[in-house]
Write a protein that holds these residues in place. Structure first.
Motif, PDB file in Angstrom:
ATOM      1  N   VAL A 177      -8.646  30.476 -29.115  1.00 39.72           N
ATOM      2  CA  VAL A 177      -9.411  29.650 -28.443  1.00 39.72           C
ATOM      3  C   VAL A 177      -9.593  28.455 -29.507  1.00 39.72           C
ATOM      4  O   VAL A 177      -9.988  28.499 -30.561  1.00 39.72           O
ATOM      5  N   SER A 179     -11.545  24.956 -29.825  1.00 41.20           N
ATOM      6  CA  SER A 179     -12.978  24.352 -29.168  1.00 41.20           C
ATOM      7  C   SER A 179     -12.684  23.086 -28.810  1.00 41.20           C
ATOM      8  O   SER A 179     -11.883  22.164 -29.146  1.00 41.20           O
ATOM      9  N   THR A 222      -9.504  28.617 -19.559  1.00 39.04           N
ATOM     10  CA  THR A 222     -10.654  28.003 -20.041  1.00 39.04           C
ATOM     11  C   THR A 222     -11.585  29.225 -20.628  1.00 39.04           C
ATOM     12  O   THR A 222     -11.699  30.193 -19.946  1.00 39.04           O
ATOM     13  N   VAL A 223     -12.071  28.827 -21.776  1.00 37.63           N
ATOM     14  CA  VAL A 223     -13.150  29.618 -22.309  1.00 37.63           C
ATOM     15  C   VAL A 223     -14.429  29.229 -22.222  1.00 37.63           C
ATOM     16  O   VAL A 223     -14.812  28.122 -22.920  1.00 37.63           O
ATOM     17  N   ARG A 224     -15.296  29.412 -21.337  1.00 38.24           N
ATOM     18  CA  ARG A 224     -16.404  28.903 -20.719  1.00 38.24           C
ATOM     19  C   ARG A 224     -17.433  28.300 -21.802  1.00 38.24           C
ATOM     20  O   ARG A 224     -17.811  29.338 -22.811  1.00 38.24           O
ATOM     21  N   ARG A 225     -17.772  27.019 -21.830  1.00 37.33           N
ATOM     22  CA  ARG A 225     -18.601  26.714 -22.896  1.00 37.33           C
ATOM     23  C   ARG A 225     -18.391  26.480 -24.373  1.00 37.33           C
ATOM     24  O   ARG A 225     -19.022  26.326 -25.365  1.00 37.33           O
ATOM     25  N   TYR A 226     -17.149  26.573 -24.241  1.00 38.14           N
ATOM     26  CA  TYR A 226     -16.278  26.585 -25.868  1.00 38.14           C
ATOM     27  C   TYR A 226     -15.260  25.791 -25.969  1.00 38.14           C
ATOM     28  O   TYR A 226     -15.103  24.940 -26.672  1.00 38.14           O
ATOM     29  N   GLY A 227     -14.088  26.289 -25.160  1.00 40.46           N
ATOM     30  CA  GLY A 227     -12.513  25.377 -25.156  1.00 40.46           C
ATOM     31  C   GLY A 227     -11.622  26.016 -24.148  1.00 40.46           C
ATOM     32  O   GLY A 227     -11.924  26.457 -23.356  1.00 40.46           O
ATOM     33  N   ARG A 229      -7.561  28.021 -24.264  1.00 38.82           N
ATOM     34  CA  ARG A 229      -6.413  28.758 -24.975  1.00 38.82           C
ATOM     35  C   ARG A 229      -5.478  28.507 -24.201  1.00 38.82           C
ATOM     36  O   ARG A 229      -5.311  28.880 -23.236  1.00 38.82           O
TER      37      ARG A 229
END
Length: 232
Positions: A177, A179, A222-227, A229
């Motif tokens: 992931v 950011s 999408t990795v919610r609220r982070y970034g 992958r």
């Protein structure tokens, strides 16, 4: 580089500003070419292949937006927009078209010099890949970094320079992931006004070209609220 010095192409229709910036940049150790119109700037670009382009938007013949588009068709040279257009949509547009940075007039010359040096530092520090070929998903995604070519599911993938840079950055970290802050720094040198919107737009565009169902992405997740992958 000319004589070991970075070559900067300045395109701005204000003769006093051109003279001031030309003198200042030369004093800082750069080689400088200056143009007062978009057409003249494109001609100088084709002849001399500068290391950085400083580009105004409101030019008398060809808008800076279009100058940027034409340069991006053939080159990934860093482009720094220098313009009186200060609204967020203008900043976003500049970054989406492929600009690397955006400074609003009036500005401090010291800030412009710092931005130019930061851009060149990122270019110089870009480490060459150990192998030019990067394969993801058992060869489903193949990136030839030496030729700057991408094949996806056996077919050439037509990408803009920033789309290519973003995809390569994610692919080199496939499975991890990344950011939003790291991506903004890698692509634009940090968080700027409009850069987050531009990042989302480029991710959306990559998904349109790679995903069977862009609303339920398989490749760029999408990795919610982070970034984000890249799923290998």
């Amino acid at each position: 580089m000319m004589n070991g010095k970075a070559l900067i192409l300045l395109i701005d229709d204000d003769p006093l500003l051109r003279e001031l910036l030309t003198r200042t940049l030369i004093q800082e150790g750069y080689e400088v070419l200056a143009a007062g119109t978009g057409g003249e700037g494109l001609s100088l670009f084709d002849l001399h292949h500068p290391d950085v382009v400083i580009l105004d938007v409101l030019l008398p013949d060809i808008e800076g937006w279009e100058v940027c588009r034409r340069i991006r068709r053939v080159s990934t040279v860093p482009i720094l927009f220098l313009t009186a257009l200060e609204e967020i949509p203008d900043r976003v547009r500049g970054l989406v078209l492929g600009g690397d940075d955006y400074i609003v007039k009036p500005f401090a010359v010291e800030e412009l010099l710092a931005r130019v040096e930061a851009i060149l530092r990122r270019v110089r520090q870009a480490a060459p890949a150990a192998s030019p070929i990067l394969e993801i998903g058992n060869g489903t995604l193949v990136i030839d970094r030496e030729r700057r070519q991408v094949r996806f599911q056996g077919q050439p993938l037509d990408l803009s320079p920033i789309e290519y840079t973003l995809l390569v950055y994610l692919a080199e970290r496939a499975g991890r992931v990344v950011s939003i802050a790291e991506l903004l720094t890698a692509i634009w040198g940090g968080t700027q006004e409009g850069s987050l919107q531009a990042l989302r737009w480029y991710i959306w565009n990559l998904r349109q070209k790679m995903e069977a169902n862009p609303k339920r992405p398989r490749w760029i997740q999408t990795v919610r609220r982070y970034g984000y992958r890249l799923n290998p």
